[in-house]
Write a protein that holds these residues in place. Structure first.
Motif, PDB file in Angstrom:
ATOM      1  N   LEU A 100       0.795  -1.371  -0.013  1.00 54.47           N
ATOM      2  CA  LEU A 100      -0.207   0.037   0.019  1.00 54.47           C
ATOM      3  C   LEU A 100       0.653   1.151  -0.007  1.00 54.47           C
ATOM      4  CD1 LEU A 100      -2.986   0.633   0.138  1.00 54.47           C
ATOM      5  CD2 LEU A 100      -2.468   0.875   2.659  1.00 54.47           C
ATOM      6  N   GLY A 101       2.065   1.090   0.781  1.00 54.10           N
ATOM      7  CA  GLY A 101       2.798   2.406   0.848  1.00 54.10           C
ATOM      8  C   GLY A 101       3.494   2.668  -0.503  1.00 54.10           C
ATOM      9  N   VAL A 102       3.917   1.602  -1.253  1.00 52.28           N
ATOM     10  CA  VAL A 102       4.681   1.661  -2.569  1.00 52.28           C
ATOM     11  C   VAL A 102       3.524   2.315  -3.485  1.00 52.28           C
ATOM     12  CG1 VAL A 102       5.454   0.524  -4.420  1.00 52.28           C
ATOM     13  CG2 VAL A 102       6.159  -0.059  -2.260  1.00 52.28           C
ATOM     14  N   LEU A 103       2.216   1.894  -3.404  1.00 53.63           N
ATOM     15  CA  LEU A 103       1.117   2.279  -4.436  1.00 53.63           C
ATOM     16  C   LEU A 103       0.987   3.817  -3.976  1.00 53.63           C
ATOM     17  CD1 LEU A 103      -1.497   2.143  -6.226  1.00 53.63           C
ATOM     18  CD2 LEU A 103      -2.510   1.543  -4.204  1.00 53.63           C
ATOM     19  N   PHE A 104       0.930   4.302  -2.599  1.00 52.08           N
ATOM     20  CA  PHE A 104       0.750   5.608  -2.514  1.00 52.08           C
ATOM     21  C   PHE A 104       1.989   6.447  -3.172  1.00 52.08           C
ATOM     22  CE2 PHE A 104      -1.817   4.655   1.693  1.00 52.08           C
ATOM     23  CZ  PHE A 104      -3.116   4.883   0.902  1.00 52.08           C
ATOM     24  N   LEU A 105       3.153   6.035  -2.960  1.00 46.06           N
ATOM     25  CA  LEU A 105       4.193   6.591  -3.500  1.00 46.06           C
ATOM     26  C   LEU A 105       4.292   6.820  -5.009  1.00 46.06           C
ATOM     27  CD1 LEU A 105       7.540   5.102  -1.563  1.00 46.06           C
ATOM     28  CD2 LEU A 105       6.645   7.490  -1.540  1.00 46.06           C
ATOM     29  N   SER A 106       3.415   5.844  -5.689  1.00 43.75           N
ATOM     30  CA  SER A 106       3.418   5.817  -7.029  1.00 43.75           C
ATOM     31  C   SER A 106       2.301   7.047  -7.522  1.00 43.75           C
ATOM     32  CB  SER A 106       3.027   4.467  -7.769  1.00 43.75           C
ATOM     33  OG  SER A 106       1.835   4.341  -7.291  1.00 43.75           O
ATOM     34  N   LEU A 107       1.240   7.324  -6.533  1.00 42.72           N
ATOM     35  CA  LEU A 107       0.631   8.183  -6.704  1.00 42.72           C
ATOM     36  C   LEU A 107       0.825   9.466  -6.525  1.00 42.72           C
ATOM     37  CD1 LEU A 107      -2.441   6.449  -5.278  1.00 42.72           C
ATOM     38  CD2 LEU A 107      -2.232   6.727  -7.794  1.00 42.72           C
ATOM     39  N   TYR A 108       2.207   9.772  -5.725  1.00 40.69           N
ATOM     40  CA  TYR A 108       2.601  11.237  -5.592  1.00 40.69           C
ATOM     41  C   TYR A 108       3.170  11.703  -6.778  1.00 40.69           C
ATOM     42  CZ  TYR A 108       4.751  14.655  -2.747  1.00 40.69           C
ATOM     43  OH  TYR A 108       5.223  15.847  -2.206  1.00 40.69           O
ATOM     44  N   ARG A 109       3.150  12.895  -7.044  1.00 44.62           N
ATOM     45  CA  ARG A 109       3.900  13.569  -8.200  1.00 44.62           C
ATOM     46  C   ARG A 109       5.155  14.174  -7.971  1.00 44.62           C
ATOM     47  NH1 ARG A 109       2.261   9.891 -11.438  1.00 44.62           N
ATOM     48  NH2 ARG A 109       0.115   9.626 -11.625  1.00 44.62           N
ATOM     49  N   GLY A 110       5.446  14.510  -6.443  1.00 47.45           N
ATOM     50  CA  GLY A 110       6.680  15.159  -6.162  1.00 47.45           C
ATOM     51  C   GLY A 110       7.771  14.042  -5.239  1.00 47.45           C
ATOM     52  N   TYR A 111       8.558  14.696  -4.808  1.00 46.35           N
ATOM     53  CA  TYR A 111       9.710  13.933  -4.136  1.00 46.35           C
ATOM     54  C   TYR A 111       9.228  13.590  -2.738  1.00 46.35           C
ATOM     55  CZ  TYR A 111      12.588  14.915  -8.300  1.00 46.35           C
ATOM     56  OH  TYR A 111      12.931  14.829  -9.545  1.00 46.35           O
ATOM     57  N   ALA A 112       8.855  12.372  -2.448  1.00 47.18           N
ATOM     58  CA  ALA A 112       8.412  12.062  -1.033  1.00 47.18           C
ATOM     59  C   ALA A 112       9.618  11.859   0.030  1.00 47.18           C
ATOM     60  CB  ALA A 112       7.398  10.849  -1.295  1.00 47.18           C
ATOM     61  N   THR A 113      10.663  12.791  -0.101  1.00 48.29           N
ATOM     62  CA  THR A 113      11.661  12.543   0.754  1.00 48.29           C
ATOM     63  C   THR A 113      11.261  12.226   2.381  1.00 48.29           C
ATOM     64  OG1 THR A 113      11.954  15.050   0.984  1.00 48.29           O
ATOM     65  CG2 THR A 113      13.375  13.827  -0.679  1.00 48.29           C
ATOM     66  N   GLN A 114      10.299  13.088   2.950  1.00 49.99           N
ATOM     67  CA  GLN A 114       9.808  12.840   4.167  1.00 49.99           C
ATOM     68  C   GLN A 114       9.408  11.416   4.669  1.00 49.99           C
ATOM     69  OE1 GLN A 114       7.208  16.380   4.305  1.00 49.99           O
ATOM     70  NE2 GLN A 114       7.887  16.911   6.102  1.00 49.99           N
ATOM     71  N   ALA A 115       8.662  10.799   3.721  1.00 50.17           N
ATOM     72  CA  ALA A 115       8.096   9.537   3.767  1.00 50.17           C
ATOM     73  C   ALA A 115       9.324   8.614   3.834  1.00 50.17           C
ATOM     74  CB  ALA A 115       7.141   9.118   2.644  1.00 50.17           C
TER      75      ALA A 115
END
Length: 265
Positions: A100-115
């Protein structure tokens, strides 16, 4: 040594590391005693899905991490001491939430450095505000453990006897996992339960084991931060490696210590 504290990022890292070590050493004793090491490890990765989901929604990753770890902690706590079934459930949920976390990262269009930082730890990048949040979470964690110390210790040693004596073991299990979830939220780069696992090899007295665990956690954290300052490698590698090497040394020395204890004085 004074050179380490010339920079704010190192000061903040030592402050946060000290707080985390104290909490890890304290709660780690009960994690080892209750056989919940896998649950504690899983909570940080389960929280990754919450952190990435919060990033997608434009919210604080810490908020998402807290919601997921608390919900998961309460669920795990409700399973009580049924270790075999509990670990199977945790493994299934862990695999699903990582996906699920990988899916959310794929949906995010920026750099999810915090996550990503929440998943892998980034103690050298922690801010003064983060240190303050860590301190508040630590106070909540330690206060919760103090409040339920005696019944929690009783139920951790013998859950069946504690239940027969009227101790609310299920409620305690849920409360403990909720406190553990807060501890995980404040520091996913935690030293882990290794200091506590080492401490219980030397003493069966809970207060002494807790203090020893805290002392070891502080030593590993401070040493790891110091080494990392002079190295390009991640600080978490040094902290966990020092803890692991010490644990292995203690386990290998046990036959020698047993012979020494059995030798005539």
């Amino acid at each position: 040594m004074l050179e380490l504290f010339r920079y704010d990022f190192m000061v903040h890292a030592f402050e946060a590391g000290t707080i985390v070590a104290i909490v890890a050493g304290t709660i780690g004793y009960f994690v080892v005693l209750r056989g919940s090491a896998f649950a504690a490890h899983a909570l940080s990765h389960i929280g990754f899905a919450g952190a990435t989901g919060a990033v997608v929604l434009g919210l604080s990753p810490i908020l998402g991490l807290l919601v997921f770890t608390l919900a998961s902690g309460v669920t795990i706590g409700a399973l009580g001491n049924r270790i075999r079934g509990r670990d199977v459930t945790i493994g299934i949920v862990l695999a699903w939430t990582l996906g699920l976390g990988v899916l959310f990262l794929s949906l995010y269009r920026g750099y999810a450095t915090q996550a990503y930082a929440l998943l892998f730890g980034q103690i050298l990048g922690i801010s003064a505000t983060d240190v303050a949040i860590t301190l508040v979470a630590a106070v909540v964690t330690v206060a919760g453990l103090i409040a339920m110390y005696r019944p929690l210790l009783f139920s951790s040693v013998d859950e069946d006897l504690a239940s027969a004596k009227g101790v609310p073991v299920t409620a305690l299990s849920i409360a403990f996992m909720a406190v553990l979830a807060v501890a995980v939220t404040e520091a996913v780069q935690v030293v882990g339960v290794t200091p506590a696992a080492i401490a219980v090899r030397f003493t069966s007295r809970p207060p002494v084991a807790i203090l020893a665990g805290v002392g070891l956690a502080l030593a590993f954290t401070w040493a790891g931060l110091t080494i990392a300052y002079y190295s390009p490698h991640p600080v978490s590698f040094f902290i966990t490696s020092l803890a692991f090497a010490t644990y292995v040394g203690v386990r290998l020395s046990e036959p020698i210590r047993r012979r020494l204890r059995g030798a005539p004085g």
